[in-house]
Write an enzyme that holds these catalytic residues in place. Structure first.
Site, PDB file in Angstrom:
ATOM      1  N   HIS A 185      30.197  11.882  61.120  1.00 17.19           N
ATOM      2  CA  HIS A 185      29.200  12.570  61.967  1.00 17.19           C
ATOM      3  C   HIS A 185      28.466  11.581  62.870  1.00 17.19           C
ATOM      4  O   HIS A 185      28.200  11.877  64.035  1.00 17.19           O
ATOM      5  CB  HIS A 185      28.134  13.261  61.099  1.00 17.19           C
ATOM      6  CG  HIS A 185      28.496  14.641  60.653  1.00 17.19           C
ATOM      7  ND1 HIS A 185      28.751  15.667  61.522  1.00 17.19           N
ATOM      8  CD2 HIS A 185      28.623  15.172  59.406  1.00 17.19           C
ATOM      9  CE1 HIS A 185      29.021  16.773  60.835  1.00 17.19           C
ATOM     10  NE2 HIS A 185      28.950  16.501  59.542  1.00 17.19           N
ATOM     11  N   CYS A 236      30.901  21.733  55.438  1.00 18.42           N
ATOM     12  CA  CYS A 236      29.964  21.072  56.337  1.00 18.42           C
ATOM     13  C   CYS A 236      28.908  22.080  56.760  1.00 18.42           C
ATOM     14  O   CYS A 236      29.255  23.210  57.115  1.00 18.42           O
ATOM     15  CB  CYS A 236      30.727  20.550  57.556  1.00 18.42           C
ATOM     16  SG  CYS A 236      29.676  19.700  58.739  1.00 18.42           S
ATOM     17  N   LEU A 237      27.640  21.684  56.726  1.00 17.12           N
ATOM     18  CA  LEU A 237      26.569  22.627  57.070  1.00 17.12           C
ATOM     19  C   LEU A 237      26.658  23.088  58.534  1.00 17.12           C
ATOM     20  O   LEU A 237      26.119  24.127  58.879  1.00 17.12           O
ATOM     21  CB  LEU A 237      25.195  22.015  56.791  1.00 17.12           C
ATOM     22  CG  LEU A 237      24.881  21.715  55.312  1.00 17.12           C
ATOM     23  CD1 LEU A 237      23.490  21.108  55.178  1.00 17.12           C
ATOM     24  CD2 LEU A 237      24.992  22.964  54.446  1.00 17.12           C
ATOM     25  N   GLN A 240      23.295  16.482  63.013  1.00 16.43           N
ATOM     26  CA  GLN A 240      23.278  17.886  62.579  1.00 16.43           C
ATOM     27  C   GLN A 240      21.903  18.540  62.740  1.00 16.43           C
ATOM     28  O   GLN A 240      21.780  19.750  62.577  1.00 16.43           O
ATOM     29  CB  GLN A 240      23.734  17.986  61.122  1.00 16.43           C
ATOM     30  CG  GLN A 240      25.209  17.651  60.961  1.00 16.43           C
ATOM     31  CD  GLN A 240      25.628  17.760  59.519  1.00 16.43           C
ATOM     32  OE1 GLN A 240      25.391  16.861  58.734  1.00 16.43           O
ATOM     33  NE2 GLN A 240      26.226  18.883  59.150  1.00 16.43           N
ATOM     34  N   GLY A 281      25.007  16.128  51.834  1.00 20.89           N
ATOM     35  CA  GLY A 281      24.697  15.115  52.839  1.00 20.89           C
ATOM     36  C   GLY A 281      24.337  15.778  54.159  1.00 20.89           C
ATOM     37  O   GLY A 281      24.716  16.925  54.401  1.00 20.89           O
ATOM     38  N   HIS A 291      32.308  11.350  55.148  1.00 22.26           N
ATOM     39  CA  HIS A 291      32.074  12.548  55.978  1.00 22.26           C
ATOM     40  C   HIS A 291      30.857  12.327  56.891  1.00 22.26           C
ATOM     41  O   HIS A 291      30.901  12.638  58.085  1.00 22.26           O
ATOM     42  CB  HIS A 291      31.866  13.751  55.040  1.00 22.26           C
ATOM     43  CG  HIS A 291      31.600  15.053  55.729  1.00 22.26           C
ATOM     44  ND1 HIS A 291      32.472  16.117  55.673  1.00 22.26           N
ATOM     45  CD2 HIS A 291      30.546  15.478  56.472  1.00 22.26           C
ATOM     46  CE1 HIS A 291      31.969  17.131  56.372  1.00 22.26           C
ATOM     47  NE2 HIS A 291      30.799  16.771  56.861  1.00 22.26           N
ATOM     48  N   GLU A 292      29.789  11.757  56.317  1.00 25.01           N
ATOM     49  CA  GLU A 292      28.557  11.551  57.109  1.00 25.01           C
ATOM     50  C   GLU A 292      28.748  10.436  58.142  1.00 25.01           C
ATOM     51  O   GLU A 292      28.252  10.541  59.263  1.00 25.01           O
ATOM     52  CB  GLU A 292      27.358  11.246  56.198  1.00 25.01           C
ATOM     53  CG  GLU A 292      27.011  12.348  55.196  1.00 25.01           C
ATOM     54  CD  GLU A 292      26.953  13.751  55.789  1.00 25.01           C
ATOM     55  OE1 GLU A 292      26.562  13.904  56.964  1.00 25.01           O
ATOM     56  OE2 GLU A 292      27.321  14.696  55.077  1.00 25.01           O
TER      57      GLU A 292
HETATM   58 ZN    ZN Z   1      29.287  17.674  57.930  1.00 23.06          ZN
END
Ligand code: ZN
Length: 191
Positions: free
Chosen positions: A153, A107-108, A50, A45, A149-150
């Site tokens: 963000h 997480c990226l 991000q 995701g 999670h998204e």
């Molecule tokens: Zn993340």
């Protein structure tokens, strides 16, 4: 176009995303670029924050993960997850359902940081898709975790905020280094 993924320490990650009122050409381009970026980084995701945009938009695709199941229901009927992917969620609203369960997350924006995070197992989702059409479904498993999670963000919340105290203390030195590196990079870009 593959976009640069911003790292922990960049203030945009703490910004709440603005609502998207219509799927403009600009948003369509952002969606396409976010997918390209997410696949390039092998993520499940990616949220708009991000890639530096504080708007209510996230892209998700769980098909690359075979060892952690996902399931999906629309109006109480099971739906093939793969057929529902890739998934675009605009202005998502979540209702968290069910028992909490722990599971691994990365997480990226936090390269090489992984931790067990406890979250409700199921989530009811209301959102708009990439065509601006309303969608509604219930997700379980990895898909539910990814969506939660998204969603975080999109509201400036990061998975480190969901870690238990002990885990966060153990990761603290790595997190501090990452934050310092990101801030130094941002300062250098401004010069
Ligand atoms: Zn993340």
């Amino acid at each position: 176009m593959i976009l640069k993924v911003v790292k922990y320490g960049n203030p945009v990650l703490r910004k709440k995303g603005a609502r998207i009122e219509s799927v403009t050409a600009e948003i369509k381009k952002l969606i396409a670029d976010m997918f390209e970026t997410m696949y390039a980084y092998k993520g499940v995701g990616l949220a708009a924050q991000q890639v530096g945009h504080a708007v209510q938009l996230t892209v998700i695709d769980v098909r690359g993960v075979t060892d952690r199941p996902s399931s999906l229901e629309i109006k109480g009927e099971p739906v093939d997850v793969a057929e529902f992917m890739p998934l675009v969620l605009i202005n998502p609203e979540l209702t968290l359902v069910g028992e909490k369960a722990a599971g691994p997350e990365g997480c990226l924006s936090f390269p090489e940081v992984f931790a067990e995070i406890t979250r409700p197992q199921l989530v009811d989702v209301k959102a708009s898709n990439e065509k601006g059409k309303p969608i509604e479904f219930r997700a379980d498993g990895l898909l539910s975790r990814a969506i939660q999670h998204e969603w975080d963000h999109l509201h400036g919340i990061l998975f480190i905020d969901r870690m238990d105290k002990k885990t966060k203390e153990e990761l603290r030195p790595d997190l501090d280094v990452l934050q310092v590196e990101t801030k130094a990079e941002l300062a250098a870009e401004k010069k």
